[in-house]
Design a protein around this motif. Sequence first.
Motif, mmCIF file in Angstrom:
data_model
loop_
_atom_site.group_PDB
_atom_site.id
_atom_site.type_symbol
_atom_site.label_atom_id
_atom_site.label_comp_id
_atom_site.label_asym_id
_atom_site.label_seq_id
_atom_site.Cartn_x
_atom_site.Cartn_y
_atom_site.Cartn_z
ATOM 1 N N UNK A 112 0.813 -1.218 0.000
ATOM 2 C CA UNK A 112 0.000 0.000 0.000
ATOM 3 C C UNK A 112 0.843 1.263 0.000
ATOM 4 N N UNK A 113 2.160 1.139 0.245
ATOM 5 C CA UNK A 113 3.040 2.311 0.263
ATOM 6 C C UNK A 113 3.496 2.723 -1.128
ATOM 7 N N UNK A 114 3.218 1.929 -2.140
ATOM 8 C CA UNK A 114 3.674 2.267 -3.491
ATOM 9 C C UNK A 114 3.261 3.675 -3.932
ATOM 10 N N UNK A 115 2.016 4.110 -3.702
ATOM 11 C CA UNK A 115 1.634 5.445 -4.153
ATOM 12 C C UNK A 115 2.475 6.573 -3.560
ATOM 13 N N UNK A 116 3.103 6.346 -2.416
ATOM 14 C CA UNK A 116 3.911 7.407 -1.808
ATOM 15 C C UNK A 116 5.114 7.759 -2.667
ATOM 16 N N UNK A 117 5.538 6.843 -3.544
ATOM 17 C CA UNK A 117 6.689 7.117 -4.403
ATOM 18 C C UNK A 117 6.351 8.160 -5.474
ATOM 19 N N UNK A 118 5.055 8.291 -5.780
ATOM 20 C CA UNK A 118 4.654 9.269 -6.790
ATOM 21 C C UNK A 118 4.953 10.690 -6.327
ATOM 22 N N UNK A 119 4.918 10.927 -5.018
ATOM 23 C CA UNK A 119 5.213 12.263 -4.492
ATOM 24 C C UNK A 119 6.660 12.662 -4.769
ATOM 25 N N UNK A 120 7.529 11.679 -4.991
ATOM 26 C CA UNK A 120 8.941 11.952 -5.251
ATOM 27 C C UNK A 120 9.238 12.077 -6.740
ATOM 28 N N UNK A 121 8.194 11.956 -7.580
ATOM 29 C CA UNK A 121 8.404 12.000 -9.022
ATOM 30 C C UNK A 121 8.771 10.670 -9.622
ATOM 31 N N UNK A 161 5.567 1.899 6.735
ATOM 32 C CA UNK A 161 5.443 2.330 5.343
ATOM 33 C C UNK A 161 6.345 1.474 4.451
ATOM 34 N N UNK A 162 7.648 1.566 4.636
ATOM 35 C CA UNK A 162 8.575 0.685 3.923
ATOM 36 C C UNK A 162 9.431 -0.059 4.941
ATOM 37 N N UNK A 163 9.943 -1.206 4.535
ATOM 38 C CA UNK A 163 10.609 -2.106 5.477
ATOM 39 C C UNK A 163 11.980 -1.579 5.879
ATOM 40 N N UNK A 164 12.228 -1.390 7.185
ATOM 41 C CA UNK A 164 13.537 -0.897 7.630
ATOM 42 C C UNK A 164 14.639 -1.937 7.485
#
Length: 385
Positions: A112-121, A161-164
Amino acid sequence: MRNLHGNLQFLAFVLYLFFWAWQSSVMETLNDLQQRRLRARGALSNTAGRFDLDRFAVDDGRQVEARADAVVTQVRQELARTAITYNKSPDLPFDRSLNPYRGCEHGCIYCFARPSHAYLGFSPGLDFETQLIARPNADAVLRDELSRPRYKVATLAIGTNTDPYQPIEGEWQIMRRCLEVLRAFNHPVAIVTKGTLIERDLDILSPMAAKGLVRVGISLTTLDPDLARRMEPRVPTPARRLATIKRLSDAGIPVRVMAAPLVPGLSDHEVEALLAAGQAAGADAATWIMLRLPREVSPLWQEWLQEHYPHRAAKVMARLREMHGGRDYDPRWGHRMRGEGHFAEMMAMRFKAACKRLRLAEKTPPLRTDLFARPPQAGDQLALF
């Protein structure tokens, strides 16, 4: 002349057959190369993120899909200005979290965290699992934030969000340095991971657990190694994750087995077996979450589903839409994690019955906050008494 004309026609036919065979061979070779390049990756495509539209408005001679060639993991650095992120979500049992990395090399197609990468371009597709961001100063910023006089302690969640403990942590060791800061402050921390690299940090986690400052959640989506390899291409195998639960438990660290996400039509039938395996390995608590498909995750998931399980795709999506009012995803608080309706209720009852039979806690005592203290730092005034 007739013989010459006939011979020419025959020769043309032979050349056509030769060209057709050559073209088919080339296409098969290209398809094979593409499959090899995408091996051990979750997403099958790399379409632009929703914030990338303006970026590609001017034709620069390339297509967006051409970025699918970037399947080699690349790591960039980002100097963090803040370490702790706060939230007010009623769906979450914590109000603050920390992320040492952006993007995740594990490549779980359902993440579910994949969409957060869109904020980075970047694309939520292949970019999410290949174009990673490391925050090497996160530990120093965390120390500064915890040292502020107005800071009020509460459990800090890491890995939400993403795996540490994704593979690049082995080189960057940002998570370990953050744990060293938390240990110095006696700060409670709840960790979620699929990575077995957490075993490296037992020397920090075990003493913290003895003080009631640590709880770990290990995500276990399936016991089927083939399904796990397809769905989570760079994650340790289910058996290896169970071994990690045992190692943590043997070291005195309380562990929660997380049946998350459960996929209707693919892995939902395993919920009892997942909890039993986790309990046998030493877990003392359990949670579950239904598959979520926010924003770009839905088309990525459906593309993956058609590629790997086309005969089950219609059933999986029908079940999900049934639980979300006919949509792929319902983002409302209180509904997004588990859905609603008969199927969701049945899953909740099965989970509760299994937890009761296995004596797995659904709720656990809060971690201690009374031990929190700012350690002496250079420049501090010495106490008189």
